[in-house]
Design a protein around this motif. Structure first.
Motif, PDB file in Angstrom:
ATOM      1  N   PRO A   1       9.124   2.167   8.480  1.00  0.00           N
ATOM      2  CA  PRO A   1       7.787   1.984   9.063  1.00  0.00           C
ATOM      3  C   PRO A   1       7.837   1.880  10.586  1.00  0.00           C
ATOM      4  CG  PRO A   1       8.040   0.601   7.141  1.00  0.00           C
ATOM      5  CD  PRO A   1       9.387   1.218   7.400  1.00  0.00           C
TER       6      PRO A   1
ATOM      7  N   THR B   1       0.852  -1.187   0.000  1.00  0.00           N
ATOM      8  CA  THR B   1       0.000   0.000   0.000  1.00  0.00           C
ATOM      9  C   THR B   1       0.885   1.233   0.000  1.00  0.00           C
ATOM     10  OG1 THR B   1      -0.092  -0.027   2.381  1.00  0.00           O
ATOM     11  CG2 THR B   1      -1.858  -1.143   1.231  1.00  0.00           C
ATOM     12  N   ARG B   2       1.135   1.768  -1.181  1.00  0.00           N
ATOM     13  CA  ARG B   2       2.085   2.857  -1.261  1.00  0.00           C
ATOM     14  C   ARG B   2       1.537   4.006  -2.072  1.00  0.00           C
ATOM     15  NH1 ARG B   2       5.650   2.973   0.985  1.00  0.00           N
ATOM     16  NH2 ARG B   2       7.041   4.108  -0.337  1.00  0.00           N
TER      17      ARG B   2
ATOM     18  N   THR C   1       1.387   4.179   3.855  1.00  0.00           N
ATOM     19  CA  THR C   1       2.840   4.219   4.060  1.00  0.00           C
ATOM     20  C   THR C   1       3.300   3.091   4.993  1.00  0.00           C
ATOM     21  OG1 THR C   1       2.553   5.813   5.873  1.00  0.00           O
ATOM     22  CG2 THR C   1       2.970   6.730   3.694  1.00  0.00           C
ATOM     23  N   ARG C   2       2.707   1.929   4.821  1.00  0.00           N
ATOM     24  CA  ARG C   2       3.063   0.819   5.714  1.00  0.00           C
ATOM     25  C   ARG C   2       4.414   0.209   5.360  1.00  0.00           C
ATOM     26  NH1 ARG C   2      -0.785  -0.122   9.222  1.00  0.00           N
ATOM     27  NH2 ARG C   2      -2.947   0.292   8.667  1.00  0.00           N
TER      28      ARG C   2
ATOM     29  N   ASP D   1      11.030  -3.184   1.687  1.00  0.00           N
ATOM     30  CA  ASP D   1      11.086  -3.540   3.099  1.00  0.00           C
ATOM     31  C   ASP D   1      12.556  -3.576   3.525  1.00  0.00           C
ATOM     32  OD1 ASP D   1      10.913  -4.597   5.558  1.00  0.00           O
ATOM     33  OD2 ASP D   1      10.141  -6.562   4.923  1.00  0.00           O
TER      34      ASP D   1
ATOM     35  N   LYS E   1       6.007   4.318  13.279  1.00  0.00           N
ATOM     36  CA  LYS E   1       5.119   3.799  14.312  1.00  0.00           C
ATOM     37  C   LYS E   1       5.480   4.424  15.660  1.00  0.00           C
ATOM     38  CE  LYS E   1       3.366  -0.741  15.507  1.00  0.00           C
ATOM     39  NZ  LYS E   1       3.575  -2.154  15.352  1.00  0.00           N
TER      40      LYS E   1
ATOM     41  N   GLU F   1      -1.210   6.539   7.467  1.00  0.00           N
ATOM     42  CA  GLU F   1      -0.573   5.274   7.847  1.00  0.00           C
ATOM     43  C   GLU F   1      -0.873   4.151   6.850  1.00  0.00           C
ATOM     44  OE1 GLU F   1      -1.544   4.145  11.809  1.00  0.00           O
ATOM     45  OE2 GLU F   1      -0.238   2.383  11.766  1.00  0.00           O
ATOM     46  N   ASP F   2      -2.110   4.085   6.392  1.00  0.00           N
ATOM     47  CA  ASP F   2      -2.479   2.992   5.484  1.00  0.00           C
ATOM     48  C   ASP F   2      -1.714   3.038   4.170  1.00  0.00           C
ATOM     49  OD1 ASP F   2      -4.211   1.935   7.242  1.00  0.00           O
ATOM     50  OD2 ASP F   2      -6.033   2.733   6.318  1.00  0.00           O
TER      51      ASP F   2
END
Ligand code: SF4
Length: 172
Positions: free
Chosen positions: A89, A2-3, A79-80, A42, A93, A76-77
């Motif tokens: 991430p 989700t980007r 840029t997880r 990631d 957080k 947030e949704d």
């Protein structure tokens, strides 16, 4: 994944951007737009440290970094995964937790209200010439407290310190 990169809404996005925080835009492509493979990944694997450092260096020189961080924290949704404003991430957080501690669970609304108030002040300032006294206060504030921070939240203690310095300077 989700980007959504600055100015580039990917078709795989699942979240909806908060309309109160416009996505920062640059007249020229940002590094993350030019080299998305460096940012859209990631970084949980420590063998990628060198590339992570490279992405962070690019963000530190980016003119959008402050707005980018705010946008990434709020959305947030979207840029997880990946690097935004040099943060991972996990770091985002942690930052969200700090904002909750500092501003309360409705911290996004608080930021939105602050932005709205800032826009209204800027619009009012454009249309209303400053009185001599107002101009003096602004000049004095800049002298004793330095330039206005952009996008950085001041703690209540820092605000009080600035007020004290200003009052002291004006009464001197
Ligand atoms: S701060 Fe980094 S992630 Fe944000 S727009 Fe600039 S290059 Fe992209």
């Amino acid at each position: 994944m989700t980007r959504s990169r600055m100015g580039v809404a990917h078709s795989t996005d699942h979240g909806t951007p908060d309309p109160r925080f416009p996505q920062p835009q640059s007249p020229t492509p940002t590094r993350c737009q030019r080299e998305p493979q460096l940012f859209d990944r990631d970084y949980g694997d420590c063998r990628k440290e060198e590339e992570l450092a490279k992405a962070r260096r690019a963000c530190s020189g980016c003119p959008l970094v402050t707005d980018c961080l705010k946008w990434a924290l709020v959305n947030e949704d979207l840029t997880r995964v990946g690097i935004f404003a040099g943060t991972t991430p996990h770091q985002r957080k942690q930052l969200r937790k700090r904002l909750i501690d500092r501003l309360g669970p409705d911290w996004i609304d608080v930021l939105a209200d602050q932005d709205q108030a800032r826009r209204e002040r800027a619009a009012a300032a454009r249309h209303t010439p400053l009185t001599v006294n107002q101009a003096r206060i602004i000049r004095m504030d800049r002298e004793v407290n330095g330039p206005m921070p952009t996008g950085r939240l001041l703690t209540p203690a820092a605000q009080q310190r600035n007020r004290d310095r200003l009052v002291h300077a004006l009464s001197a």
